[in-house]
Design a protein around this motif. Sequence first.
Motif, PDB file in Angstrom:
ATOM      1  N   VAL A 190       0.862  -1.189   0.000  1.00  0.00           N
ATOM      2  CA  VAL A 190       0.000   0.000   0.000  1.00  0.00           C
ATOM      3  C   VAL A 190       0.897   1.238   0.000  1.00  0.00           C
ATOM      4  N   PHE A 231      -3.125   4.476  -2.333  1.00  0.00           N
ATOM      5  CA  PHE A 231      -4.030   5.047  -1.332  1.00  0.00           C
ATOM      6  C   PHE A 231      -5.403   5.334  -1.934  1.00  0.00           C
ATOM      7  N   SER A 232      -5.427   5.771  -3.190  1.00  0.00           N
ATOM      8  CA  SER A 232      -6.708   6.128  -3.818  1.00  0.00           C
ATOM      9  C   SER A 232      -7.556   4.912  -4.156  1.00  0.00           C
ATOM     10  N   LEU A 243      -7.758   2.052  -2.039  1.00  0.00           N
ATOM     11  CA  LEU A 243      -7.999   1.228  -0.856  1.00  0.00           C
ATOM     12  C   LEU A 243      -9.477   0.898  -0.692  1.00  0.00           C
ATOM     13  N   PRO A 257     -12.611  -0.276   1.803  1.00  0.00           N
ATOM     14  CA  PRO A 257     -12.899   0.017   3.213  1.00  0.00           C
ATOM     15  C   PRO A 257     -12.257  -1.000   4.166  1.00  0.00           C
ATOM     16  N   GLN A 274      -9.480  -2.766   3.658  1.00  0.00           N
ATOM     17  CA  GLN A 274      -8.040  -2.524   3.704  1.00  0.00           C
ATOM     18  C   GLN A 274      -7.732  -1.295   4.558  1.00  0.00           C
ATOM     19  N   ARG A 275      -8.485  -0.233   4.358  1.00  0.00           N
ATOM     20  CA  ARG A 275      -8.267   1.001   5.122  1.00  0.00           C
ATOM     21  C   ARG A 275      -8.452   0.746   6.618  1.00  0.00           C
ATOM     22  N   LEU A 330      -5.348  -0.428   8.434  1.00  0.00           N
ATOM     23  CA  LEU A 330      -4.199   0.478   8.483  1.00  0.00           C
ATOM     24  C   LEU A 330      -4.269   1.405   9.689  1.00  0.00           C
ATOM     25  N   GLU A 381      -4.360   4.957  11.696  1.00  0.00           N
ATOM     26  CA  GLU A 381      -5.145   6.163  11.403  1.00  0.00           C
ATOM     27  C   GLU A 381      -4.389   7.127  10.479  1.00  0.00           C
ATOM     28  N   TYR A 439      -2.356   6.511   8.085  1.00  0.00           N
ATOM     29  CA  TYR A 439      -1.797   5.635   7.061  1.00  0.00           C
ATOM     30  C   TYR A 439      -1.142   6.387   5.902  1.00  0.00           C
ATOM     31  N   GLU A 440      -1.563   7.604   5.620  1.00  0.00           N
ATOM     32  CA  GLU A 440      -1.018   8.331   4.476  1.00  0.00           C
ATOM     33  C   GLU A 440       0.401   8.863   4.726  1.00  0.00           C
TER      34      GLU A 440
END
Length: 120
Positions: A12, A38-39, A41, A43, A45-46, A49, A51, A53-54
């Motif tokens: 990711v 990231f664009s 992902l 729900p 998968q997110r 991760l 909080e 994650y970016e």
Amino acid sequence: MVVAVRAPPRLVYDDDCGFCTWCAQYADSRGVFELVGFSELSPDQRARLPEDYESCVHLLTDDAVHSCGRAVEEIGARLGPPERTLVKLFRMLPGYERIREPAYRAAADRRVLWGRFVRR
């Protein structure tokens, strides 16, 4: 007999970052990963991760989530012999685990600079 098929680990990454995309494609060309920007992902998968994650790269396996420097280490351990050997050597360095995350952050914070040196 039932054979469980494990999904490839999901790498990711920030798909808005040219250097990050180059790194993900490099890893994919030398290992077996499912690339997920990231664009893209889901729900689910997110939800796995952290909080924030970016802020860095992640490697999602069936049973673990590795982030930032630890993710890069795990990705490298799944690549070809040169990268695996490098990971083994780094792991043998005294204090490696203590410097892994600061080293990752120092490189990640300069990704625009590193992007100048890679072909897209």
